[in-house]
Write a protein that holds these residues in place. Structure first.
Motif, PDB file in Angstrom:
ATOM      1  N   CYS B 264       0.834  -1.208   0.000  1.00 33.25           N
ATOM      2  CA  CYS B 264       0.000   0.000   0.000  1.00 33.25           C
ATOM      3  C   CYS B 264       0.868   1.257   0.000  1.00 33.25           C
ATOM      4  O   CYS B 264       1.756   1.423   0.838  1.00 33.25           O
ATOM      5  N   ILE B 266      -0.259   4.229   0.381  1.00 30.20           N
ATOM      6  CA  ILE B 266      -0.799   5.230   1.299  1.00 30.20           C
ATOM      7  C   ILE B 266      -0.155   5.072   2.677  1.00 30.20           C
ATOM      8  O   ILE B 266       0.316   6.033   3.269  1.00 30.20           O
ATOM      9  N   CYS B 267      -0.106   3.826   3.149  1.00 28.21           N
ATOM     10  CA  CYS B 267       0.355   3.621   4.526  1.00 28.21           C
ATOM     11  C   CYS B 267       1.711   2.931   4.568  1.00 28.21           C
ATOM     12  O   CYS B 267       2.246   2.700   5.643  1.00 28.21           O
ATOM     13  N   GLY B 271      -1.018  -0.569   7.087  1.00 25.67           N
ATOM     14  CA  GLY B 271      -2.461  -0.840   7.148  1.00 25.67           C
ATOM     15  C   GLY B 271      -3.251   0.448   7.250  1.00 25.67           C
ATOM     16  O   GLY B 271      -2.972   1.296   8.091  1.00 25.67           O
ATOM     17  N   CYS B 272      -4.192   0.607   6.323  1.00 27.21           N
ATOM     18  CA  CYS B 272      -5.042   1.799   6.353  1.00 27.21           C
ATOM     19  C   CYS B 272      -6.368   1.453   5.684  1.00 27.21           C
ATOM     20  O   CYS B 272      -6.602   0.316   5.296  1.00 27.21           O
ATOM     21  N   CYS B 275      -6.172   0.031   1.935  1.00 26.71           N
ATOM     22  CA  CYS B 275      -5.748  -1.363   1.750  1.00 26.71           C
ATOM     23  C   CYS B 275      -6.541  -2.298   2.644  1.00 26.71           C
ATOM     24  O   CYS B 275      -6.154  -3.445   2.843  1.00 26.71           O
TER      25      CYS B 275
END
Ligand SMILES: [Zn+2]
Lengths: 810, 341
Positions: B264, B266-267, B271-272, B275
């Protein structure tokens, strides 16, 4: 498909492991999980209670005053569920004051109609365990006074397996198969299935299978003294967790075995099966007759075809093989004698019938994966063993009647261990290969030539593992693909050909967007039928679809324009001046069953707030001319189609305000596109407000099939040019192109370098004025005025003679 | 004429120049003084009344007057220009925040933009870029790809059929067969295009969407090669070094088959929401080309191997721009399209 962690634990001891972590491992090494759900959490405060008495509440029809025993004492509850009325003596579940339900509801002491209520009797839905909310949840065989999770294994973790990821793995369509993989992943051992049931000897069932290809194995046995009642709570809990509604012990167990071993089964109430003179049930598996029909369990009458396979007694069909049983012989609460079927059906047969009838069941989903023909026997025993546990009087009175084709012998695969390392790109030892395959149930023997002889277990052998590559996948996934270090592939030495067609499409796109200022759209390959109909276009000549999402998309597009008109009309609600274009394939049928011509075309549409249609046409023509420049100036010419009956036959094209783009392709005059205003009749139905519409479409593949010559440089002039403007009055049906041609022809001189139109005015009375800007130049000296005048005079004379043109100025 | 008279004319002229407050007054003064009938110009005529021996001195004196006037004019002009420049520089009324006036420009569809960028990436990596047919036959779309009739995998491909039993390709994979039959191995190729699935549309489903298929054929191809190629390719696509992972995935035309996840972005894998707290985003399907597929394309699996991948272009476009409704892609709405100039 839902997989219960509690259920897996029946087959492999997973204590101490985190179901979420094992789930991650499963996704990485076996098949994708779409989700992992914790269910039945936080129910510790919920208690089992016995209903001691139920009295109606005066003045409130729906309410009852219920006294329950909670293990310590009695308490009074006001309950609105109708099923509480007849529940005296039953055990229910109580959410006592202070408890919080999964939906967030906090239970408090209350007074309803002046009656104190110490808690709430809950439904399954209120406890977040299922969608069941017809009444309060009544338990079977459970003592009052227990915490709910202690009484029933309601707490579970459910894996949601992506069905697509196990399409090729019939063995994973049940908990036992999943447990087999989980045991390997967690290095725990898989328990063998329980021992076999004691069979009977009565010859009361016969089976005849008419087509062993479509039904490779059919087993049946007869069970007497069955007591149909609700299943024990542990079984109901497992079924609920996996999304199956509990019905009764016999039906639940058929589902249980299907969800456990992956083999669907069916139970018939023998009262509804015909018997012969010897009191025997004669089961026949045969093809349906196209005059037959059957009423399935869901109450629907199904007309049958000869491709369908039926299970019949001596008189009538009783089940649609592998899909659904008949309604008549279904298990009822007073059933005591059960004929149990465990069989294997051909995937294609089940698939076709279920697809045709639109009847997809848990059973058909499994059979169409091609099940292990060794499974039915195991399933039948499994069912009987479990049945006798919950219904001890039940007795199997017949042998397992077992009709099958020769069951396939294990398939051997010769595996070169070196190939495993080579295909995976990482060194794997022979020992590791042997160990991995053995754990999965493969039988591996070493051969003297260094190969391994691998026998595929029956549950992997139907449609799954057949070739070396399949074995390599087994080893690769368990080694873990993240343990295979990336390795750059060897460089392909040959440079690829430049994708000329792609590059030119890109040029076209750049020009149309940023040169011509149009907006690129993408539309369906279908033509939007309501648009065609409104335009009054004949839809023929377009590929017809056999199945459609909607009747509006029943044909493929033959032109881009109707879809663009649709977009233009939509956008015209917000804007009055814009242009759209699309580059995409259109479809021209050749002959039935033959792939159609599918040229890439570029189509554009201009929406302009103007009444000057000629100007709009010229603007769009300029766009196409620019497009041709961007494409390397192919030899495309515009031919006026005025008054001629040519290829423009679509109702939305304007017969007298349109033109064709023509190119010579292999010496043949070929139409490569058109430009047109909207037909006046179409204009009346297409609402673009006060704006007018013009469009073009060209066949990019055709145009680009002819290489345009390389562009050549022209030396800059050494001597100045002379210019001369002329205006003529001609008939307004004379095209400016004809006037221009006549000027050039009349001049008959190479010194006339350019002849450009700069004015075109309609004078009325069938006349118009056309003005041209003439440029003269010599390469070897300066022109004199006399020389220019001579040439112009020749042109004027020629125009006068050929077109009746009158010189207006010059 | 006396010297004093000359001085008088001169001082009057200079005064007139000094009095001019702008360029037009200055031009008037210039004409009045130095024009054909200007007072300074007329001074020269007085030479006829001057005795011959004084004429030289007189002429010089007149010239001096002229010169002084010309200089004064030049100086005045410079002063005026300087004042004008200063005044423009001091001007605070010019509004730079007025909106730009654009040439009439169009837009390219966001899908084209993303597709072209991907194509460029692949061309740079030595791939052919090809474009194949949208109306296909059952052989190329299914059978040659190891999906025979009645194969359950056909369920994943809800198919549009034509009345004459042709079909709209359900994936770009038929291009694999067509590429293998026309290109001389070894080669690498990608083929983007429209694909069709017989399903109802909503915000996240479209019956028409875009994919990009890739294929490499060579004499020796391994999972390790595939892993590396996907890592390089995806890093190129996203313009940053990415971590990927392969896990089992089922596609009948590859063996082994994989789902390829990207860590991912983004993170960074922690974990966000994007995802779904897994740290990974499923990005494409890939695998080693199944020997049956090689055979149906006329290649000998003992001699040639390959890998293939297929990724959802429409989905990539939606991810990239945060588009939440797939229907916009084929919707033709200018209010949407104008956002992607
Ligand atoms: Zn994330």
């Amino acid at each position: 498909m839902f997989i219960s962690w509690n259920w897996l634990n029946r087959h492999v001891d997973l204590s101490g492991l985190d179901p979420h972590e094992v789930g991650q491992l499963f996704t990485l090494k076996v098949a994708e999980l779409d989700g992992i759900h914790d269910i039945g959490e936080g129910l510790e405060a919920i208690r089992t209670v016995r209903i001691e008495s139920v009295e109606p509440v005066e003045g409130a029809k729906k309410l009852s005053r219920v006294v329950v025993f909670d293990g310590e004492g009695e308490r009074q509850i006001v309950c609105g569920a109708p099923n509480v009325r007849a529940a005296q003596g039953r055990v229910a579940v109580l959410a006592p004051p202070g408890a919080t339900l999964p939906n967030g509801l906090e239970i408090r002491e209350a007074e309803i109609r002046g009656i104190a209520s110490a808690g709430m009797l809950a439904s399954q839905k209120e406890l977040g365990l299922s969608d069941e909310h017809a009444g309060i949840w009544l338990l079977n065989g459970i003592e009052p006074g227990m915490s709910l999770p202690d009484a029933i294994p309601v707490q579970d973790v459910v894996w949601e397996v992506d069905n697509k990821a196990i399409t090729h793995r019939p063995d994973l369509w049940g908990h036992y198969g999943i447990a087999r993989e989980v045991a390997v992943l967690t290095e725990r051992s898989l328990r063998p299935l329980e021992p076999r049931v004691t069979l009977g000897h009565e010859e009361r069932v016969t089976v005849s299978v008419q087509d062993l290809v479509r039904c490779p194995r059919y087993t049946a046995l007869l069970i007497e003294d069955v007591d149909v009642k609700p299943s024990p709570e542990w079984l109901q809990a497992l079924l609920r967790a996996t999304g199956v509604r509990p019905i009764s012990n016999v039906v639940d167990l058929t589902n249980f075995v299907m969800l456990d071993l992956g083999n669907p089964m069916h139970a018939f109430d023998t009262r509804y099966l015909a018997t012969n003179g010897a009191d025997q049930i004669e089961i026949t598996v045969r093809a349906a007759d196209s005059a037959e029909s059957i009423t399935t369990l869901d109450g629907v009458i199904r007309d049958l075809y000869d491709e369908d396979l039926l299970i019949c007694d001596s008189e009538k069909p009783v089940a649609l093989a592998g899909i659904m049983g008949g309604a008549d012989s279904e298990i009822r609460s007073d059933t005591t004698s059960v004929l149990l079927e465990a069989a294997t059906f051909q995937s294609r047969t089940v698939r076709r019938t279920s697809a045709r009838l639109g009847l997809r069941t848990d059973s058909s989903a499994r059979f169409e994966k091609t099940l292990d023909p060794y499974l039915p026997e195991k399933a039948a025993h499994h069912f009987c063993v479990e049945l006798q546990k919950i219904c001890p009087k039940a007795t199997v009175v017949t042998p397992l009647v077992d009709i099958s084709s020769a069951l396939p012998a294990p398939k051997p695969i010769h595996l070169d261990p070196k190939l495993v390392s080579s295909r995976l790109g990482v060194d794997i030892s022979v020992g590791h290969i042997r160990e991995t395959l053995t754990k999965l149930g493969f039988v591996v023997q070493d051969r003297s030539d260094g190969y391994l002889l691998v026998q595929v277990p029956s549950w992997r052998a139907t449609k799954d593992v057949a070739i070396v590559e399949d074995l390599i996948e087994e080893i690769g996934r368990l080694v873990g693909y993240s343990n295979i270090p990336p390795q750059a592939p060897s460089v392909v030495v040959k440079a690829p050909e430049l994708p000329i067609a792609k590059l030119q499409e890109r040029q076209a796109r750049r020009y149309l967007s940023f040169g011509a200022g149009l907006h690129e759209v993408m539309s369906y390959g279908f033509t939007w039928r309501p648009m065609l109909d409104r335009l009054g276009a004949d839809p023929s000549g377009r590929i017809e679809m056999d199945n459609t999402i909607s009747a509006e998309l029943d044909r493929m597009r033959r032109f881009l324009i109707p879809n663009l008109l649709n977009f233009a009309e939509k956008n015209a609600r917000y804007e009055s001046d814009f242009g759209l274009y699309e580059i995409g394939r259109v479809f021209q049928p050749i002959a039935p069953g033959v792939l159609p011509e599918q040229p890439r075309c570029a189509g554009g549409i201009l929406v302009r707030r103007t009444d000057d249609h000629e100007r709009l046409f010229r603007e769009l023509r300029g766009v196409v001319e620019g497009l041709m420049d961007a494409l390397g100036r192919p030899a495309v010419r515009l031919e006026s189609t005025r008054g001629e009956d040519i290829g423009l036959r679509e109702a939305w094209m304007h017969p007298s305000r349109s033109a064709q783009f023509i190119m010579d392709v292999a010496g043949t005059r070929t139409e490569v596109g058109f430009i047109s205003l909207l037909h006046p009749r179409a204009r009346d139905v297409i609402d673009t407000g006060k704006s007018s519409v013009a469009f073009f479409e060209v066949d990019l593949d055709l145009i680009l099939s002819i290489a345009s010559g390389p562009q050549k440089y022209e030396p800059l002039p050494k001597y100045p040019a002379s210019t001369f403007d002329v205006s003529f009055e001609v008939s307004d049906t004379t095209s400016s192109a004809d006037v221009q041609a006549a000027i050039v022809e009349g001049a008959g001189s190479e010194l006339l370098r350019a002849c450009e139109l700069f004015g075109n005015y309609y004078l009325g009375d069938g006349k118009k004025s056309v003005s041209f800007h003439l440029t003269f130049r010599r390469d070897d000296g300066t022109l004199t005025d006399e020389q220019v005048h001579d040439i112009v005079n020749r042109s004027v004379a020629h125009l006068s003679a050929s077109l009746g043109a009158v010189l207006r100025g010059g | 004429m006396e010297q004093s008279q000359l001085e008088e004319v001169k001082s009057a002229a200079l005064a007139q120049v000094m009095a001019a407050e702008d360029e037009s007054a200055l031009r008037d003064a210039e004409v009045a003084l130095l024009g054909k009938k200007g007072t300074v110009s007329l001074l020269s005529r007085g030479i006829s009344q001057v005795p011959p021996k004084e004429r030289g001195a007189f002429g010089r004196a007149v010239n001096d007057v002229k010169k002084a006037v010309v200089e004064a004019l030049t100086h005045a002009r410079e002063g005026l220009r300087e004042a004008a420049i200063q005044s423009e520089l001091d001007d605070r009324s010019f509004d730079v925040t007025l909106p730009g006036i654009r040439p009439t420009g169009g837009t390219m569809h966001p899908l084209s933009q993303v597709q072209e960028r991907l194509e460029e990436t692949f061309i740079a990596m030595g791939y052919h870029v090809l474009d194949y047919l949208e109306v296909e036959d059952e052989f190329h779309n299914f059978e040659a790809l190891n999906i025979p009739a009645d194969h359950p995998a056909r369920d994943m491909h809800d198919t549009f059929w034509t009345k004459d039993r042709l079909l709209l390709r359900t994936h770009t994979s038929p291009g694999q067969i067509r590429a293998m039959r026309t290109l001389e191995p070894p080669f690498r190729a990608v083929f983007p295009g429209k694909v069709f699935r017989y399903e109802a549309i909503d915000a996240s489903h479209e019956h028409t969407f875009h994919q990009l298929e890739g294929l490499m054929i060579d004499r020796h191809v391994s999972v390790a090669h595939l892993n590396s190629s996907m890592q390089i390719m995806l890093s190129q696509i996203f313009g940053q070094e990415l971590t990927i992972r392969l896990r089992p995935g089922y596609f009948p035309f590859v063996e082994p088959g994989f789902e390829c996840d990207v860590q991912c972005m983004i993170c960074g894998g922690a974990g966000c929401r994007v995802c779904k707290h897994s740290g990974w985003v499923e990005f494409l399907g890939c695998g080693l080309v199944h020997p049956n597929v090689l055979r149906s394309a006329g290649l000998d699996p003992d001699e040639w191997q390959g890998w293939a991948f297929g990724l959802g272009l429409s989905r990539l476009v939606m991810m990239q721009y945060g588009i939440d409704d797939i229907r916009h892609i084929m919707g033709g709405d200018l209010r949407f399209l104008r956002q992607f100039a």
